[in-house]
Design a protein around this motif. Structure first.
Motif, PDB file in Angstrom:
ATOM      1  N   PRO A 102      49.068  30.334  43.200  1.00 38.02           N
ATOM      2  CA  PRO A 102      48.456  30.909  41.997  1.00 38.02           C
ATOM      3  C   PRO A 102      46.942  30.706  42.023  1.00 38.02           C
ATOM      4  O   PRO A 102      46.453  29.709  42.568  1.00 38.02           O
ATOM      5  CB  PRO A 102      49.103  30.132  40.851  1.00 38.02           C
ATOM      6  CG  PRO A 102      49.676  28.908  41.461  1.00 38.02           C
ATOM      7  CD  PRO A 102      49.957  29.220  42.895  1.00 38.02           C
ATOM      8  N   PRO A 103      46.189  31.649  41.484  1.00 35.57           N
ATOM      9  CA  PRO A 103      44.724  31.514  41.501  1.00 35.57           C
ATOM     10  C   PRO A 103      44.262  30.316  40.673  1.00 35.57           C
ATOM     11  O   PRO A 103      44.877  29.951  39.672  1.00 35.57           O
ATOM     12  CB  PRO A 103      44.231  32.829  40.891  1.00 35.57           C
ATOM     13  CG  PRO A 103      45.395  33.369  40.136  1.00 35.57           C
ATOM     14  CD  PRO A 103      46.641  32.850  40.782  1.00 35.57           C
ATOM     15  N   VAL A 104      43.200  29.703  41.118  1.00 33.65           N
ATOM     16  CA  VAL A 104      42.585  28.588  40.399  1.00 33.65           C
ATOM     17  C   VAL A 104      41.162  29.003  40.048  1.00 33.65           C
ATOM     18  O   VAL A 104      40.359  29.298  40.925  1.00 33.65           O
ATOM     19  CB  VAL A 104      42.577  27.301  41.264  1.00 33.65           C
ATOM     20  CG1 VAL A 104      41.833  26.185  40.543  1.00 33.65           C
ATOM     21  CG2 VAL A 104      43.993  26.878  41.609  1.00 33.65           C
ATOM     22  N   GLU A 105      40.874  29.026  38.768  1.00 35.98           N
ATOM     23  CA  GLU A 105      39.541  29.455  38.324  1.00 35.98           C
ATOM     24  C   GLU A 105      38.477  28.519  38.897  1.00 35.98           C
ATOM     25  O   GLU A 105      38.570  27.300  38.785  1.00 35.98           O
ATOM     26  CB  GLU A 105      39.467  29.459  36.793  1.00 35.98           C
ATOM     27  CG  GLU A 105      38.235  30.170  36.280  1.00 35.98           C
ATOM     28  CD  GLU A 105      38.291  30.390  34.785  1.00 35.98           C
ATOM     29  OE1 GLU A 105      37.218  30.348  34.187  1.00 35.98           O
ATOM     30  OE2 GLU A 105      39.389  30.579  34.245  1.00 35.98           O
ATOM     31  N   GLY A 106      37.502  29.124  39.558  1.00 29.49           N
ATOM     32  CA  GLY A 106      36.419  28.350  40.158  1.00 29.49           C
ATOM     33  C   GLY A 106      36.777  27.719  41.489  1.00 29.49           C
ATOM     34  O   GLY A 106      35.940  27.100  42.131  1.00 29.49           O
ATOM     35  N   GLY A 107      38.055  27.865  41.904  1.00 30.20           N
ATOM     36  CA  GLY A 107      38.484  27.276  43.176  1.00 30.20           C
ATOM     37  C   GLY A 107      38.244  28.228  44.330  1.00 30.20           C
ATOM     38  O   GLY A 107      37.804  29.363  44.150  1.00 30.20           O
ATOM     39  N   SER A 114      51.914  28.731  49.637  1.00 24.06           N
ATOM     40  CA  SER A 114      52.988  27.797  49.290  1.00 24.06           C
ATOM     41  C   SER A 114      54.153  28.029  50.244  1.00 24.06           C
ATOM     42  O   SER A 114      54.465  29.169  50.598  1.00 24.06           O
ATOM     43  CB  SER A 114      53.443  28.029  47.851  1.00 24.06           C
ATOM     44  OG  SER A 114      52.378  27.800  46.959  1.00 24.06           O
ATOM     45  N   LYS A 115      54.790  26.939  50.654  1.00 20.58           N
ATOM     46  CA  LYS A 115      55.899  27.009  51.616  1.00 20.58           C
ATOM     47  C   LYS A 115      57.173  26.534  50.935  1.00 20.58           C
ATOM     48  O   LYS A 115      57.197  25.453  50.333  1.00 20.58           O
ATOM     49  CB  LYS A 115      55.575  26.131  52.829  1.00 20.58           C
ATOM     50  CG  LYS A 115      56.581  26.182  53.952  1.00 20.58           C
ATOM     51  CD  LYS A 115      56.083  25.361  55.134  1.00 20.58           C
ATOM     52  CE  LYS A 115      57.014  25.456  56.320  1.00 20.58           C
ATOM     53  NZ  LYS A 115      56.514  24.675  57.472  1.00 20.58           N
TER      54      LYS A 115
END
Length: 197
Positions: A102-107, A114-115
């Motif tokens: 999932p996207p992470v803001e600022g990341g 993911s596995k």
């Protein structure tokens, strides 16, 4: 699609479980040293079972053959095909699928996927429906057959490999059994999923 699986199945366990379903295992090329591995990848050699004169023959073969463009054929769509020859069972006790995190803001924009590990609860191992083919450049090699995803897989991928419980092992090896009677999506609750990364 599945491009990695695992197997911690030893020869004694494999022989015993196949004998329980009336498929005695023979080793026409000698008893192999089965790799016990968390990571069997495309082009690795691994255990497959094919119909034999006295039951079922276990041999080691390469996973994937080169396709027309040179890319490996490691998964093969099963719908609408009968497969009247080359049917094999691929030994596994788990397989992996990968999803975008999932996207992470600022990341960072690019992060590892993911596995997810899929196993069959209550079973020491299962088989994946496969197809064996001879290609001049690599000799005999196998691919995994795929179908539409069952409910256990659908949240992670829009296709699934065909997983076979013991009741379908002999049926898949018998070319008289229509392929489409065996190559089905896994019903809900067939597979357990664990995040490993």
């Amino acid at each position: 699609m599945c491009n990695e699986h695992r197997s911690h199945v030893d020869i004694d366990q494999l022989s015993y479980e196949f004998s329980q379903v009336g498929l005695p295992i023979c080793f026409p090329e000698g008893v192999p040293n089965l790799p016990l591995s968390d990571s069997i990848k495309i082009t690795d050699r691994h255990a497959i079972v094919r119909a034999g004169a006295k039951g079922a023959d276990l041999v080691m073969r390469r996973w994937s053959w080169p396709g027309p463009t040179g890319k490996p054929v490691y998964n093969f769509r099963s719908e609408g095909r009968e497969f009247d020859s080359g049917r094999v069972l691929i030994i596994a006790d788990g397989f992996y699928e990968f999803t975008d995190p999932p996207p992470v803001e600022g990341g960072p924009k690019k992060r590892p996927k993911s596995k997810w590990l899929f196993t069959m609860p209550g079973e020491p191992f299962f088989c994946i429906a496969g197809l064996l083919r001879t290609e001049q450049s690599v000799g005999e090699a196998y691919t995994m057959l795929t179908t539409s995803p069952g409910p256990d897989i659908a949240p992670y991928h829009n296709r699934q490999i065909v997983v076979l419980g013991r009741k379908d092992w002999a049926r898949w090896l018998n070319p008289a059994v229509p392929a489409q009677d065996v190559l089905l999506s896994a019903p809900a609750g067939t597979l357990a999923v664990t995040r490993v990364r």
